[in-house]
Motif scaffolding. Structure first.
Motif, PDB file in Angstrom:
ATOM      1  N   PHE A 279       0.828  -1.203   0.000  1.00  0.00           N
ATOM      2  CA  PHE A 279       0.000   0.000   0.000  1.00  0.00           C
ATOM      3  C   PHE A 279       0.861   1.251   0.000  1.00  0.00           C
ATOM      4  O   PHE A 279       1.866   1.322   0.712  1.00  0.00           O
ATOM      5  CB  PHE A 279      -0.871   0.043   1.256  1.00  0.00           C
ATOM      6  CG  PHE A 279      -2.117  -0.802   1.205  1.00  0.00           C
ATOM      7  CD1 PHE A 279      -3.359  -0.213   1.362  1.00  0.00           C
ATOM      8  CD2 PHE A 279      -2.058  -2.174   1.040  1.00  0.00           C
ATOM      9  CE1 PHE A 279      -4.516  -0.974   1.342  1.00  0.00           C
ATOM     10  CE2 PHE A 279      -3.203  -2.945   1.021  1.00  0.00           C
ATOM     11  CZ  PHE A 279      -4.444  -2.345   1.165  1.00  0.00           C
ATOM     12  N   ASP A 280       0.442   2.262  -0.771  1.00  0.00           N
ATOM     13  CA  ASP A 280       1.107   3.559  -0.674  1.00  0.00           C
ATOM     14  C   ASP A 280       0.445   4.356   0.458  1.00  0.00           C
ATOM     15  O   ASP A 280      -0.553   3.930   1.047  1.00  0.00           O
ATOM     16  CB  ASP A 280       1.083   4.311  -2.004  1.00  0.00           C
ATOM     17  CG  ASP A 280      -0.303   4.729  -2.474  1.00  0.00           C
ATOM     18  OD1 ASP A 280      -1.250   4.798  -1.664  1.00  0.00           O
ATOM     19  OD2 ASP A 280      -0.451   5.000  -3.686  1.00  0.00           O
ATOM     20  N   ALA A 281       1.004   5.510   0.751  1.00  0.00           N
ATOM     21  CA  ALA A 281       0.535   6.314   1.881  1.00  0.00           C
ATOM     22  C   ALA A 281      -0.943   6.683   1.754  1.00  0.00           C
ATOM     23  O   ALA A 281      -1.700   6.599   2.725  1.00  0.00           O
ATOM     24  CB  ALA A 281       1.395   7.576   2.007  1.00  0.00           C
ATOM     25  N   GLY A 282      -1.364   7.082   0.575  1.00  0.00           N
ATOM     26  CA  GLY A 282      -2.750   7.483   0.381  1.00  0.00           C
ATOM     27  C   GLY A 282      -3.734   6.348   0.588  1.00  0.00           C
ATOM     28  O   GLY A 282      -4.771   6.513   1.242  1.00  0.00           O
ATOM     29  N   ASN A 283      -3.417   5.173   0.043  1.00  0.00           N
ATOM     30  CA  ASN A 283      -4.321   4.027   0.205  1.00  0.00           C
ATOM     31  C   ASN A 283      -4.361   3.547   1.649  1.00  0.00           C
ATOM     32  O   ASN A 283      -5.402   3.070   2.113  1.00  0.00           O
ATOM     33  CB  ASN A 283      -3.933   2.890  -0.742  1.00  0.00           C
ATOM     34  CG  ASN A 283      -4.331   3.201  -2.169  1.00  0.00           C
ATOM     35  OD1 ASN A 283      -5.395   3.743  -2.422  1.00  0.00           O
ATOM     36  ND2 ASN A 283      -3.471   2.867  -3.105  1.00  0.00           N
ATOM     37  N   LEU A 284      -3.259   3.674   2.368  1.00  0.00           N
ATOM     38  CA  LEU A 284      -3.258   3.332   3.792  1.00  0.00           C
ATOM     39  C   LEU A 284      -4.206   4.250   4.559  1.00  0.00           C
ATOM     40  O   LEU A 284      -4.998   3.796   5.386  1.00  0.00           O
ATOM     41  CB  LEU A 284      -1.849   3.444   4.372  1.00  0.00           C
ATOM     42  CG  LEU A 284      -0.846   2.398   3.916  1.00  0.00           C
ATOM     43  CD1 LEU A 284       0.571   2.829   4.273  1.00  0.00           C
ATOM     44  CD2 LEU A 284      -1.164   1.042   4.529  1.00  0.00           C
ATOM     45  N   ALA A 285      -4.118   5.539   4.272  1.00  0.00           N
ATOM     46  CA  ALA A 285      -4.960   6.513   4.974  1.00  0.00           C
ATOM     47  C   ALA A 285      -6.438   6.292   4.653  1.00  0.00           C
ATOM     48  O   ALA A 285      -7.291   6.331   5.556  1.00  0.00           O
ATOM     49  CB  ALA A 285      -4.540   7.936   4.600  1.00  0.00           C
ATOM     50  N   ILE A 286      -6.736   6.039   3.397  1.00  0.00           N
ATOM     51  CA  ILE A 286      -8.125   5.817   2.996  1.00  0.00           C
ATOM     52  C   ILE A 286      -8.687   4.573   3.678  1.00  0.00           C
ATOM     53  O   ILE A 286      -9.801   4.583   4.204  1.00  0.00           O
ATOM     54  CB  ILE A 286      -8.241   5.719   1.461  1.00  0.00           C
ATOM     55  CG1 ILE A 286      -7.973   7.081   0.833  1.00  0.00           C
ATOM     56  CG2 ILE A 286      -9.608   5.182   1.039  1.00  0.00           C
ATOM     57  CD1 ILE A 286      -7.728   7.043  -0.669  1.00  0.00           C
ATOM     58  N   ALA A 287      -7.915   3.493   3.666  1.00  0.00           N
ATOM     59  CA  ALA A 287      -8.381   2.247   4.286  1.00  0.00           C
ATOM     60  C   ALA A 287      -8.583   2.428   5.790  1.00  0.00           C
ATOM     61  O   ALA A 287      -9.594   1.979   6.347  1.00  0.00           O
ATOM     62  CB  ALA A 287      -7.399   1.115   4.003  1.00  0.00           C
ATOM     63  N   ALA A 288      -7.643   3.095   6.461  1.00  0.00           N
ATOM     64  CA  ALA A 288      -7.760   3.304   7.909  1.00  0.00           C
ATOM     65  C   ALA A 288      -8.984   4.157   8.228  1.00  0.00           C
ATOM     66  O   ALA A 288      -9.761   3.840   9.140  1.00  0.00           O
ATOM     67  CB  ALA A 288      -6.495   3.967   8.452  1.00  0.00           C
ATOM     68  N   TRP A 289      -9.169   5.238   7.487  1.00  0.00           N
ATOM     69  CA  TRP A 289     -10.333   6.100   7.702  1.00  0.00           C
ATOM     70  C   TRP A 289     -11.627   5.319   7.498  1.00  0.00           C
ATOM     71  O   TRP A 289     -12.558   5.417   8.290  1.00  0.00           O
ATOM     72  CB  TRP A 289     -10.274   7.306   6.755  1.00  0.00           C
ATOM     73  CG  TRP A 289     -11.492   8.163   6.817  1.00  0.00           C
ATOM     74  CD1 TRP A 289     -11.727   9.185   7.692  1.00  0.00           C
ATOM     75  CD2 TRP A 289     -12.663   8.054   5.999  1.00  0.00           C
ATOM     76  NE1 TRP A 289     -12.979   9.725   7.454  1.00  0.00           N
ATOM     77  CE2 TRP A 289     -13.570   9.046   6.412  1.00  0.00           C
ATOM     78  CE3 TRP A 289     -13.028   7.214   4.949  1.00  0.00           C
ATOM     79  CZ2 TRP A 289     -14.816   9.224   5.820  1.00  0.00           C
ATOM     80  CZ3 TRP A 289     -14.267   7.388   4.353  1.00  0.00           C
ATOM     81  CH2 TRP A 289     -15.151   8.383   4.783  1.00  0.00           C
ATOM     82  N   ALA A 290     -11.674   4.542   6.419  1.00  0.00           N
ATOM     83  CA  ALA A 290     -12.890   3.783   6.106  1.00  0.00           C
ATOM     84  C   ALA A 290     -13.219   2.783   7.212  1.00  0.00           C
ATOM     85  O   ALA A 290     -14.372   2.676   7.634  1.00  0.00           O
ATOM     86  CB  ALA A 290     -12.733   3.076   4.762  1.00  0.00           C
ATOM     87  N   LEU A 291     -12.217   2.062   7.683  1.00  0.00           N
ATOM     88  CA  LEU A 291     -12.457   1.101   8.767  1.00  0.00           C
ATOM     89  C   LEU A 291     -12.981   1.815  10.008  1.00  0.00           C
ATOM     90  O   LEU A 291     -13.899   1.326  10.674  1.00  0.00           O
ATOM     91  CB  LEU A 291     -11.178   0.323   9.089  1.00  0.00           C
ATOM     92  CG  LEU A 291     -10.720  -0.659   8.021  1.00  0.00           C
ATOM     93  CD1 LEU A 291      -9.337  -1.196   8.364  1.00  0.00           C
ATOM     94  CD2 LEU A 291     -11.707  -1.796   7.832  1.00  0.00           C
ATOM     95  N   ALA A 292     -12.410   2.970  10.302  1.00  0.00           N
ATOM     96  CA  ALA A 292     -12.870   3.735  11.464  1.00  0.00           C
ATOM     97  C   ALA A 292     -14.318   4.180  11.282  1.00  0.00           C
ATOM     98  O   ALA A 292     -15.130   4.065  12.204  1.00  0.00           O
ATOM     99  CB  ALA A 292     -11.967   4.950  11.682  1.00  0.00           C
TER     100      ALA A 292
END
Length: 180
Positions: free
Chosen positions: A71-84
């Protein structure tokens, strides 16, 4: 498949049965996914405020965790936000995403929006200590987190210890004097 779910969320088309069918088929194909597919799928359900079929998104997130190194930085942030946003705070992918964005080779690639999403993920999942780690990582690599990042960080810090909030405000003050 994930482009379809993403398209639905971008136009605000909420059709639970269609999204559930897409989620089930995504689950069947999850081992073929690239990081953006995981992120787009989770983002779509979070944006539409749909939980997905029982256990499906959780299983997809577990598979994503196995591939977090891609995962790149952007996809990590999107996935983390979505899970939250989906209330999936026990997902291992959340901590793996935070670990990864704190790495010196990944952290500099975070934009203000991505940092904001990570701060909100820390806040919504009861991980204020992880917010401290994230902010320390940004400072170590000389990354300013900008207005939206600070807004989210302050909101998250307000839920934690006063020292964290004070530290964020101090860093924000230092950054405002930076001429970059």
């Amino acid at each position: 498949l994930t482009n379809t779910t993403w398209g639905f969320c971008k136009v605000g088309f909420i059709h639970k049965a269609a999204m559930d069918t897409l989620a089930k088929e995504c689950h069947n194909q999850r081992h073929k996914f690239d990081p953006i597919h995981f992120s787009n799928l989770l983002y779509s359900f979070a944006t539409l405020r749909l939980p997905g079929p029982p256990g499906i998104l959780s299983s997809i997130a577990e598979t994503a965790a196995e591939h977090v190194h891609r995962f790149d930085a952007g996809n990590l942030a999107i996935a983390a936000w979505a899970l939250a946003m989906l209330g999936m705070k026990e997902q291992h992918l959340l901590d793996l995403a935070i670990d990864r964005v704190c790495l010196p080779q990944v952290c500099p690639n975070l934009g203000s929006r991505a940092l904001s999403m990570m701060a909100l993920a820390c806040f919504r999942t009861g991980r204020p200590h992880r917010l401290d780690e994230l902010l320390n990582a940004t400072r170590l690599v000389g990354l300013g987190i900008g207005a939206s990042g600070y807004s989210a960080a302050v909101m998250a810090a307000e839920q934690g210890e006063a020292e964290t909030e004070i530290r964020i405000l101090e860093v924000m003050s230092e950054e405002s004097a930076d001429g970059r």
